[in-house]
Design a protein around this motif. Structure first.
Motif, short mmCIF file in Angstrom:
data_model
loop_
_atom_site.label_atom_id
_atom_site.label_comp_id
_atom_site.label_asym_id
_atom_site.label_seq_id
_atom_site.Cartn_x
_atom_site.Cartn_y
_atom_site.Cartn_z
N LYS A 5 0.83 -1.20 0.00
CA LYS A 5 0.00 0.00 0.00
C LYS A 5 0.87 1.26 0.00
N ILE A 6 0.48 2.23 -0.83
CA ILE A 6 1.10 3.54 -0.79
C ILE A 6 -0.02 4.56 -0.61
N TYR A 7 0.33 5.69 -0.03
CA TYR A 7 -0.66 6.70 0.30
C TYR A 7 -0.33 8.02 -0.39
N HIS A 8 -1.36 8.64 -0.94
CA HIS A 8 -1.20 9.95 -1.56
C HIS A 8 -1.26 11.00 -0.45
N ARG A 9 -0.27 11.87 -0.42
CA ARG A 9 -0.19 12.91 0.61
C ARG A 9 0.08 14.26 -0.06
N GLU A 10 -0.13 15.31 0.71
CA GLU A 10 0.20 16.66 0.26
C GLU A 10 0.75 17.42 1.45
N LEU A 43 13.36 9.58 2.14
CA LEU A 43 14.13 9.37 0.91
C LEU A 43 13.11 9.36 -0.22
N CYS A 44 13.28 10.26 -1.16
CA CYS A 44 12.29 10.44 -2.22
C CYS A 44 12.80 9.85 -3.53
N PHE A 45 11.85 9.45 -4.38
CA PHE A 45 12.19 8.95 -5.70
C PHE A 45 11.53 9.85 -6.73
N ASP A 46 12.35 10.50 -7.55
CA ASP A 46 11.86 11.37 -8.61
C ASP A 46 11.49 10.48 -9.80
N THR A 47 10.19 10.39 -10.09
CA THR A 47 9.74 9.49 -11.15
C THR A 47 10.09 9.99 -12.54
N GLU A 48 10.35 11.28 -12.69
CA GLU A 48 10.75 11.80 -14.01
C GLU A 48 12.23 11.54 -14.27
N LYS A 49 13.08 11.82 -13.28
CA LYS A 49 14.52 11.60 -13.44
C LYS A 49 14.91 10.15 -13.17
N TYR A 119 3.71 10.49 -2.76
CA TYR A 119 3.22 9.20 -2.29
C TYR A 119 4.18 8.70 -1.23
N GLU A 120 3.65 8.00 -0.23
CA GLU A 120 4.54 7.45 0.80
C GLU A 120 4.12 6.03 1.16
N LEU A 121 5.10 5.27 1.59
CA LEU A 121 4.85 3.92 2.09
C LEU A 121 4.31 3.99 3.50
N ASP A 122 3.64 2.94 3.93
CA ASP A 122 3.19 2.83 5.30
C ASP A 122 4.42 2.86 6.22
N ASP A 123 4.26 3.37 7.43
CA ASP A 123 5.38 3.46 8.38
C ASP A 123 5.96 2.09 8.74
N ASP A 124 5.21 1.03 8.52
CA ASP A 124 5.69 -0.32 8.86
C ASP A 124 6.63 -0.91 7.81
N TYR A 125 6.86 -0.18 6.72
CA TYR A 125 7.69 -0.70 5.63
C TYR A 125 9.02 0.03 5.55
N LEU A 126 10.00 -0.69 5.07
CA LEU A 126 11.34 -0.15 4.90
C LEU A 126 11.75 -0.37 3.45
N LEU A 127 12.17 0.67 2.79
CA LEU A 127 12.66 0.57 1.42
C LEU A 127 14.18 0.48 1.47
N VAL A 128 14.73 -0.55 0.85
CA VAL A 128 16.18 -0.75 0.86
C VAL A 128 16.69 -0.67 -0.57
N PRO A 129 17.25 0.48 -0.97
CA PRO A 129 17.85 0.55 -2.32
C PRO A 129 19.09 -0.35 -2.37
N PHE A 130 19.20 -1.15 -3.39
CA PHE A 130 20.37 -2.00 -3.55
C PHE A 130 20.59 -2.24 -5.03
N HIS A 131 21.73 -2.78 -5.35
CA HIS A 131 22.03 -3.07 -6.75
C HIS A 131 22.79 -4.38 -6.83
N ARG A 132 22.40 -5.22 -7.75
CA ARG A 132 23.14 -6.47 -7.98
C ARG A 132 24.20 -6.18 -9.01
#
Length: 137
Positions: A5-10, A43-49, A119-132
């Motif tokens: 779930k993601i939530y729309h915020r302003e 930590l934000c993700f720019d969907t255009e860039k 948009y934001e994730l629920d507080d119970d979730y953790l996003l882990v950027p990684f690369h293989r």
């Protein structure tokens, strides 16, 4: 978003949002990014860039500007500041020689707070950027 779930915020007009980070593992050496771990908040993700970004608070911007006026070597003392630091986006195998440099990463720093919709994730979730690394070849 991928079953999460993601939530729309302003942001509220007089309360813009900013990012924070806290890093550990600093050794004040050129290869410190190999050992550093950072916790990012907002930590934000720019969907255009298609890039991750951090939004500086006015206080962080002021600190960053002040430290840039000081000698370059003194800047490394601000390891918890969103300045000239990088982290590794995966485990490093030292047998990779210079290929491990591809894992050096840090989000783009936006020198102001964010106002607008997001948009934001629920507080119970953790996003882990990684690369293989095997995906880089």
């Amino acid at each position: 978003f991928n079953g999460i779930k993601i939530y729309h915020r302003e942001t509220i007009h007089d309360q813009p949002m900013h990012s924070t980070l806290h890093c550990v593992g600093e050794n004040f050496q050129e290869d410190a990014w190999l050992y550093r771990s950072c916790e990012f908040r907002n930590l934000c993700f720019d969907t255009e860039k298609k890039k991750f970004a951090l939004f500086q608070s006015p206080e962080e911007k002021k600190l960053s500007d002040r430290l840039h006026q000081v000698d370059q070597q003194l800047m490394s003392a601000a390891s918890s500041s969103a300045m000239n630091i990088s982290v590794s986006l995966g485990g490093i195998n030292l047998k990779w020689r210079t290929d491990h440099l591809r894992l050096k990463w840090f989000p783009e720093i936006i020198p102001h707070e964010f106002s607008g919709e997001y948009y934001e994730l629920d507080d119970d979730y953790l996003l882990v950027p990684f690369h293989r690394l095997d995906l880089l070849f």
